[in-house]
Design an enzyme around this catalytic site. Structure first.
Site, PDB file in Angstrom:
ATOM      1  N   SER A 118      31.374  38.393  41.050  1.00  0.00           N
ATOM      2  CA  SER A 118      32.135  37.217  41.475  1.00  0.00           C
ATOM      3  C   SER A 118      31.243  35.997  41.565  1.00  0.00           C
ATOM      4  O   SER A 118      31.730  34.872  41.529  1.00  0.00           O
ATOM      5  CB  SER A 118      32.721  37.431  42.869  1.00  0.00           C
ATOM      6  N   GLU A 151      39.422  36.787  34.630  1.00  0.00           N
ATOM      7  CA  GLU A 151      38.597  35.696  34.096  1.00  0.00           C
ATOM      8  C   GLU A 151      37.555  36.302  33.155  1.00  0.00           C
ATOM      9  O   GLU A 151      36.870  37.264  33.540  1.00  0.00           O
ATOM     10  CB  GLU A 151      37.886  34.959  35.240  1.00  0.00           C
ATOM     11  N   ASN A 189      37.532  31.027  42.337  1.00  0.00           N
ATOM     12  CA  ASN A 189      36.732  30.870  43.552  1.00  0.00           C
ATOM     13  C   ASN A 189      36.167  29.467  43.717  1.00  0.00           C
ATOM     14  O   ASN A 189      35.673  29.106  44.782  1.00  0.00           O
ATOM     15  CB  ASN A 189      35.613  31.915  43.605  1.00  0.00           C
TER      16      ASN A 189
END
Ligand code: NAI
Length: 386
Positions: A118, A151, A189
């Site tokens: 992430s 993604e 994010n």
């Protein structure tokens, strides 16, 4: 089409990704350094599949097929015939690099190395490989079987061929792909930060309590959860860390400044639902703040958070992080926003966005509230995003 997948790390994400791949018909070898983690993954998958049968979503033959597509393996050597590897181990650059270094000695020269990270750069993970062009980010959302978005993050080293194989594979698995540059927070994010950050700031300024802000975002914006409910759900420790990581990675851009309020909650162990206390108290009979259902106040709160979100989305487009379609898809399919932010900007009017941002900037004189050049330019040219 890729048929053999190796997944490393059978925790929350790895086990979910294994389910997705196995359901799509791939042969999955799932590895974890902890035997208990593998056992837990298998038990939890069987439970999930049973629940899907109860709900009439799959048949018992389908369950056998999906379960039969996954082998739970205890050595890295067992991943040797994988055409694609997806790692979902601990979020630590050195550990991920070490894993890929070991794996490149085991698998074929064609194998694709994907990371579900992430927050780490794909370029840094790829850099340890002899053939970094075969490395790419494939970032799923939690829970992987339910969340539509993935993604896909090509690093500077990634080849077009690797990118194409990754996109094709994830689309065959029934997911919506958003291709994004290897930049901190990727799309979701990064663009979602103001949902938390601006709401925290409104609370810290004493403009409204948490219940009022949550109520405003849900009732006027149609968000499924308010920001404070969502932070309590994600965990204040995790949500704080993501904000801090993005803030540092953007060389301390004030737009992403973390909040002391949330930091103190994390330090106190008030992590949210998982500790029964966060912004709200989840113990039975606990007294919680009540929303002030004042529509004028709610409108001000909602407009401020929304325009900051739109600014973030427009700025991601300005810096060519992803296409307008992918940015909007990412927010609706990755975090269930009721509308894409750029479509929302068109609906509100670009002029409205610029005016609101300039009002905030004039009031605070902080760089945090600077309007993205993308919005300003579009406003001048009287353009819309779609
Ligand atoms: P987790 O803690 O649930 O699972 C990690 C698993 O990896 C554990 O079972 C652990 O035993 C295993 N492991 C650790 N080091 C290992 C190694 N060297 N070799 C083999 N196995 C190893 O973690 P989670 O939440 O599944 O996250 C995994 C990755 O996915 C991280 O990179 C995280 O940033 C990323 N991610 C997490 C999301 C989330 O919401 N939890 C969402 C999207 C990405």
């Amino acid at each position: 089409m890729i048929e053999k997948i190796g997944i490393i790390g059978s925790g929350t994400m790895g086990s979910g990704i294994a389910q997705v791949a196995a359901t799509a018909g791939c042969k999955v070898s799932l590895y974890d350094s902890k035997r208990e983690a593998l056992q837990r993954a298998e038990q939890s998958l069987l439970k999930i599949l049973d629940r899907l049968i109860e709900k009439g979503r799959i048949s018992s033959e389908e369950k056998q097929r999906i379960h039969g597509n996954i082998s739970y393996v205890e050595t890295l050597d067992a991943l040797s015939d994988s055409e694609m590897l997806i790692e979902a181990i601990i979020e630590d650059l050195e550990v991920k690099q070490e894993l890929f270094q070991k794996l490149q000695k085991i698998v074929s020269k064609k194998t694709i190395f994907a990371s579900n990270t992430s927050s780490l750069s794909i370029a840094s993970i790829a850099s340890v490989l002899k053939s970094p062009k075969r490395c790419i980010g494939i970032h799923f959302f939690n829970p992987a079987p339910l969340m539509k978005l993935v993604e896909i993050v090509p690093a500077v080293q990634t080849s077009e061929k690797t990118l194409k194989i990754a996109i094709d594979t994830i689309e065959v698995w029934g997911k919506t792909v958003a291709v994004v540059k290897d930049t901190p927070g990727f799309i979701v994010n990064r663009v979602a930060r103001p949902f938390y950050g601006e709401s925290l700031r409104i609370f810290e300024e004493g403009i409204a309590n948490v219940a009022t802000i949550d109520w405003a975002m849900k009732s006027l914006g149609g968000f499924r959860m308010g920001p404070f409910e969502l932070m309590d759900f994600i965990g204040n420790d995790i949500n704080y860390t993501v904000t801090e990581t993005v803030f540092e990675a953007f060389y301390y851009d004030p737009r992403y400044k973390p909040s002391f309020t949330q930091k103190r909650l994390a330090e106190a162990g008030y992590l949210g639902r998982k500790t029964a206390k966060g912004f709200y108290n989840y113990k039975e009979g606990a007294v919680n703040p009540e929303a002030d259902e004042n529509v004028g106040l709610a409108q001000k709160i909602f407009d401020r958070v929304l325009v900051m979100l739109i600014n973030e989305a427009a700025d991601a487009l300005f810096w060519r992080i992803a296409s307008a379609e992918d940015i909007d898809n990412a927010m609706t399919k990755g975090v269930n926003y009721p509308k894409g932010l750029l479509a929302w900007a068109d609906e509100k009017g670009i002029d409205w966005c610029v005016t609101k941002l300039d009002e905030l900037y004039d009031e605070y004189r902080e760089d945090r509230y600077r309007c993205s050049p993308m919005l300003r330019r579009m406003n001048k040219e009287q353009k819309t995003f779609f």
